[in-house]
Scaffold this active site. Structure first.
Site, PDB file in Angstrom:
ATOM      1  CG  HIS A  62      76.371  32.090  53.724  1.00 53.41           C
ATOM      2  ND1 HIS A  62      76.732  31.249  53.671  1.00 53.41           N
ATOM      3  CD2 HIS A  62      75.285  32.275  53.813  1.00 53.41           C
ATOM      4  CE1 HIS A  62      75.332  29.839  53.879  1.00 53.41           C
ATOM      5  NE2 HIS A  62      75.226  30.716  53.163  1.00 53.41           N
ATOM      6  CG  ASP A 163      72.749  27.698  53.124  1.00 49.11           C
ATOM      7  OD1 ASP A 163      73.025  28.954  52.802  1.00 49.11           O
ATOM      8  OD2 ASP A 163      71.982  26.667  53.541  1.00 49.11           O
ATOM      9  CD  GLU A 193      74.231  31.814  57.902  1.00 49.46           C
ATOM     10  OE1 GLU A 193      73.422  31.838  57.754  1.00 49.46           O
ATOM     11  OE2 GLU A 193      75.168  30.701  56.739  1.00 49.46           O
ATOM     12  CD  GLU A 194      75.815  27.350  56.463  1.00 53.70           C
ATOM     13  OE1 GLU A 194      74.810  27.044  57.186  1.00 53.70           O
ATOM     14  OE2 GLU A 194      74.992  27.273  55.162  1.00 53.70           O
ATOM     15  CG  ASP A 216      71.055  32.525  53.565  1.00 56.20           C
ATOM     16  OD1 ASP A 216      70.650  31.330  52.727  1.00 56.20           O
ATOM     17  OD2 ASP A 216      71.872  32.664  54.211  1.00 56.20           O
ATOM     18  CG  HIS A 301      72.794  22.787  55.953  1.00 52.85           C
ATOM     19  ND1 HIS A 301      72.642  23.395  57.190  1.00 52.85           N
ATOM     20  CD2 HIS A 301      72.548  23.483  54.732  1.00 52.85           C
ATOM     21  CE1 HIS A 301      73.093  24.361  57.187  1.00 52.85           C
ATOM     22  NE2 HIS A 301      73.176  24.930  56.071  1.00 52.85           N
TER      23      HIS A 301
END
Length: 332
Positions: A62, A163, A193-194, A216, A301
């Site tokens: 992503h 990410d 995607e998130e 990922d 994150h």
């Protein structure tokens, strides 16, 4: 791959705002694909035609990253906001943000508070302006973390949005190194995607792959007080067996493991409580046999995610080796 990752992580590309990164990736991969398409949701499709048209394989990494979206502008020029993708409150205070329009601000919380509320209602963005009319953003504007990429050692690398820029980098390198394949390979750089996984879902619906593999990251377990997670940086990519939304196909799992063992490629097995694009690819239309290759990552994150680039190199080698050869009979 280091310079490529630096280029990718320098772009601000929150969910739904992937256009700039899409153009960067498109420039990188155009000489190496037989066909390139961008669909209505902004997913970037790079196709390599195979000599045997019986098997269609989809790879997905992503393009989007976690971010914030403005909900209100207050007197004094401060902006209130909410999540765009999941951001942990503990990582927000004093974080710098850059908006897609170039505006830069920092996050703080109301003076009487000691931590960020779960719903982020006590957090605000300060742009250093004196009045509401001077605020450089408006409701609906989006931002991502802002900060430098740092080479910590020869192979350890720290940046925001690893990410899933590392997944994008792996797929770019795969396209460059995969000279010939018997399969029809659809390398997809997905959107959102998130936020919802809609990019992978609609792409899989269009492609109808026989096999789909998500590329990922996965939380590394080599940190203080980490429990029940044997995954470590520098020990190879993770073949993720299970997460909150996916059990990988046994045939794909064995194909990944057998290829790694036969070619002396280090790998790890992992289980997590997050999710990847594999979840939506697996359940779209009539479904597909899915797998997951993940790069161990610390501090997911946050503005300072850390990986070991050797894990990514091994992931590229694993994919090139797999896709240069026929799939096992039980996956045909």
């Amino acid at each position: 791959m280091k310079n490529l990752l630096k280029k990718l992580t320098s772009v601000c590309s929150p969910s739904g705002f992937e256009d700039e990164l899409c153009q960067v990736i498109k420039t990188e991969i155009t000489p190496y694909a037989d066909e390139i398409k961008v669909d209505k949701l902004g997913n970037l499709h790079a196709i390599k035609n195979g000599s045997d048209n019986n098997i269609t394989i989809m790879l997905a990494a992503h393009m989007d990253e976690i971010g914030v979206i403005v909900t209100d502008i207050e007197e004094g020029g401060y902006a209130r906001f909410t999540r765009l993708g999941y951001i942990y409150g503990i990582n927000l205070v004093a974080s710098r943000l850059i908006f897609t329009n170039g505006a830069i601000g920092m996050i703080n919380i109301n003076e009487k508070d000691t931590k960020v509320d779960k719903d982020l209602r006590n957090a605000y963005i300060d742009f250093g302006v004196p009045h509401k009319d001077d605020c450089p953003v408006k409701v609906g504007d989006v931002a991502c973390f802002f900060g430098p990429s740092v080479e910590l050692t020869n192979s350890r690398y720290m940046a925001k949005s690893i990410d899933d820029r590392i997944g994008c980098a792996i797929q770019i390198e795969l396209l460059k190194r995969l000279k010939k394949t018997p399969h029809n390979i659809h390398v997809v750089f997905t959107t959102q995607e998130e936020f919802s996984g809609v990019g992978a879902r609609t792409s899989a619906y269009k492609i109808t792959p026989d096999i789909a593999i998500a590329i990922d990251i996965m939380l590394s377990g080599d940190m203080p007080e980490s429990k029940n997670n044997p995954v470590s940086l520098g020990k190879g990519p993770v073949i993720k067996v299970k997460d909150i939304g996916t059990l990988i196909h046994l045939g794909v799992k064995n194909w990944l493991i057998d290829t790694a063992i036969a070619n002396d490629i280090p790998y790890q097995l992992g289980i997590s409580d997050d999710y990847t694009d594999a979840m939506t690819m697996q359940s779209t239309k009539a479904g597909s046999a899915v797998g997951q290759i993940c790069i161990p990552c610390r501090h997911i994150h946050t503005p300072a995610e850390i990986i070991d680039l050797t894990d990514a190199e091994h992931a590229v080698n694993l994919l090139v080796t797999m896709l240069s050869n026929d799939v096992p009979e039980n996956l045909r």
